[in-house]
Design a protein around this motif. Structure first.
Motif, PDB file in Angstrom:
ATOM      1  N   ALA A 187      39.283 105.774   6.819  1.00 28.90           N
ATOM      2  CA  ALA A 187      38.867 104.602   7.589  1.00 28.90           C
ATOM      3  C   ALA A 187      37.550 104.851   8.315  1.00 28.90           C
ATOM      4  N   MET A 188      37.378 106.075   8.803  1.00 35.47           N
ATOM      5  CA  MET A 188      36.134 106.429   9.483  1.00 35.47           C
ATOM      6  C   MET A 188      34.934 106.243   8.545  1.00 35.47           C
ATOM      7  N   GLU A 189      35.071 106.696   7.316  1.00 39.56           N
ATOM      8  CA  GLU A 189      33.994 106.534   6.348  1.00 39.56           C
ATOM      9  C   GLU A 189      33.774 105.070   6.008  1.00 39.56           C
ATOM     10  N   THR A 190      34.856 104.317   5.928  1.00 40.50           N
ATOM     11  CA  THR A 190      34.751 102.884   5.652  1.00 40.50           C
ATOM     12  C   THR A 190      33.985 102.181   6.760  1.00 40.50           C
ATOM     13  N   VAL A 191      34.318 102.503   7.989  1.00 43.80           N
ATOM     14  CA  VAL A 191      33.652 101.889   9.140  1.00 43.80           C
ATOM     15  C   VAL A 191      32.171 102.255   9.147  1.00 43.80           C
TER      16      VAL A 191
ATOM     17  N   ALA B   6      36.186  95.682  10.422  1.00 44.06           N
ATOM     18  CA  ALA B   6      35.477  96.224   9.260  1.00 44.06           C
ATOM     19  C   ALA B   6      36.453  96.850   8.270  1.00 44.06           C
ATOM     20  N   ASN B   7      37.425  97.585   8.777  1.00 43.37           N
ATOM     21  CA  ASN B   7      38.391  98.226   7.881  1.00 43.37           C
ATOM     22  C   ASN B   7      39.341  97.206   7.270  1.00 43.37           C
ATOM     23  N   GLN B   8      39.738  96.199   8.045  1.00 42.23           N
ATOM     24  CA  GLN B   8      40.600  95.152   7.504  1.00 42.23           C
ATOM     25  C   GLN B   8      39.932  94.423   6.341  1.00 42.23           C
ATOM     26  N   PHE B   9      38.696  94.022   6.524  1.00 38.24           N
ATOM     27  CA  PHE B   9      38.009  93.236   5.494  1.00 38.24           C
ATOM     28  C   PHE B   9      37.704  94.077   4.252  1.00 38.24           C
ATOM     29  N   THR B  10      37.391  95.348   4.445  1.00 40.62           N
ATOM     30  CA  THR B  10      37.092  96.214   3.299  1.00 40.62           C
ATOM     31  C   THR B  10      38.316  96.392   2.410  1.00 40.62           C
ATOM     32  N   LYS B  11      39.502  96.329   3.000  1.00 42.75           N
ATOM     33  CA  LYS B  11      40.735  96.538   2.242  1.00 42.75           C
ATOM     34  C   LYS B  11      41.184  95.286   1.495  1.00 42.75           C
ATOM     35  N   ARG B  12      40.453  94.196   1.638  1.00 44.11           N
ATOM     36  CA  ARG B  12      40.854  92.940   1.001  1.00 44.11           C
ATOM     37  C   ARG B  12      39.710  92.400   0.153  1.00 44.11           C
ATOM     38  N   PRO B  13      40.007  91.714  -0.932  1.00 43.74           N
ATOM     39  CA  PRO B  13      38.954  91.207  -1.815  1.00 43.74           C
ATOM     40  C   PRO B  13      38.058  90.190  -1.116  1.00 43.74           C
ATOM     41  N   LYS B  14      36.794  90.112  -1.558  1.00 43.34           N
ATOM     42  CA  LYS B  14      35.882  89.105  -1.039  1.00 43.34           C
ATOM     43  C   LYS B  14      36.308  87.720  -1.519  1.00 43.34           C
TER      44      LYS B  14
END
Length: 300
Positions: free
Chosen positions: A17-21, A68-76
């Motif tokens: 998650a840290m890298e994702t953020v 940021a982490n929530q949105f990255t884990k879900r499709p655009k």
């Protein structure tokens, strides 16, 4: 996402998650961690305190980390909905543009979850503002950043509303090996759902009222409660008057901090955190979304 337990929050998950953020297109800031002694803030305790300035964060608060982490884990391109009238809603709206998604902030935090479930049936995906695994993991990036500068703090003090930030920071610090670090959550006296949950040993709700509206959801989050039970030393309470004075004191020293963002600071200056003498202490300043008209209501 179905219910998950505190066991799902691992160090590997938090590192991911840290890298994702950090790589998020939302431009998350590695906010300053400054020594208290380099400010004009008064301090009557003989200890080394560091302020983590999330009031300087993108959108004005820590909330953007979890978003940021929530949105990255879900499709655009999906259609999201949330219930928030505060900092989470602001970060949620900011993220929608960058992730090419649609969404609505349709309810305050006091609205019942049952209404959100009806919206899900209308093909809208509900994102929770504090009781969500991806959100908590994103918030944990704040704790990881603290450790990059102060690798083994004695005490960390964090505000607590629904508990997402406190849970994430506490998990990051404890799972990183800081077994002796004492972590305290701070709630307003009139909105102390996590404090009451600790007493009753289960997540509870209440008619929460406080000048710190961002710390006044109607109930403590289930997953945050489990993580706080595991990693947090205690929950301490501050009065609305103490919060008001903290906002004023911070402002006089050049730091624009909202009421919710000043709770940890209020706890420290009012001696609510035990045994700080000679310790290395981290105080999370969690948000700065306050207007000039609101500041006029605080004491000089």
């Amino acid at each position: 996402m179905g219910e998950v337990s505190a066991d799902a929050v691992t160090l590997n998950l938090l590192r991911e998650a840290m890298e994702t953020v950090r790589s998020s297109p939302l431009g998350i800031i590695n906010t300053p961690l400054i020594p208290w002694c380099q400010t004009t803030l008064p301090l009557s305790i003989d200890c080394n305190i560091f302020l983590k300035l999330e009031n300087m964060q993108r959108t004005g608060s820590f909330k953007i980390r979890g978003v940021a982490n929530q949105f990255t884990k879900r499709p655009k391109g999906l259609h999201f909905v949330t219930m928030s009238a505060g900092n989470y809603g602001k970060s949620f709206a900011y993220a929608l543009k960058h992730y090419e998604s649609k969404g609505k902030v349709v309810m305050p935090e006091t609205a019942p979850v049952s209404r959100a479930n009806l919206l899900q049936e209308d093909k809208m995906i509900f994102l929770h503002s504090y009781d969500d695994l991806d959100l908590i993991a994103g918030h944990a990036s704040l704790g990881m950043e603290v450790l990059e500068v102060n690798s083994d703090p004695d005490v960390v003090v964090v505000c607590c509303g629904g508990g997402g930030l406190l849970a994430g920071v506490a998990a990051a610090i404890k799972l990183s090996g800081c077994a002796k670090t004492r972590i305290y959550g701070v709630e307003p006296e009139g909105a102390c759902t996590m404090y009451k949950s600790f007493i009753e040993k289960k997540p509870v709700g209440m008619d929460a009222k406080s000048i710190a509206s961002g710390l006044a959801p109607p109930f403590a989050g289930r997953l945050p409660y489990e993580l706080c039970q595991r990693y947090v030393e205690a929950i301490v309470l501050v009065s609305d008057q103490e919060i008001k004075a903290a906002v004023s004191t911070l402002y006089k020293s050049g730091l624009v901090v909202e009421a919710s963002g000043s709770a940890a600071f209020a706890a420290i200056v009012n001696n609510k955190i035990p045994e700080l003498e000679g310790k290395n202490v981290v105080c999370i300043i969690s948000g700065g979304n306050i207007g000039k008209d609101e500041l006029a209501d605080f004491p000089d």
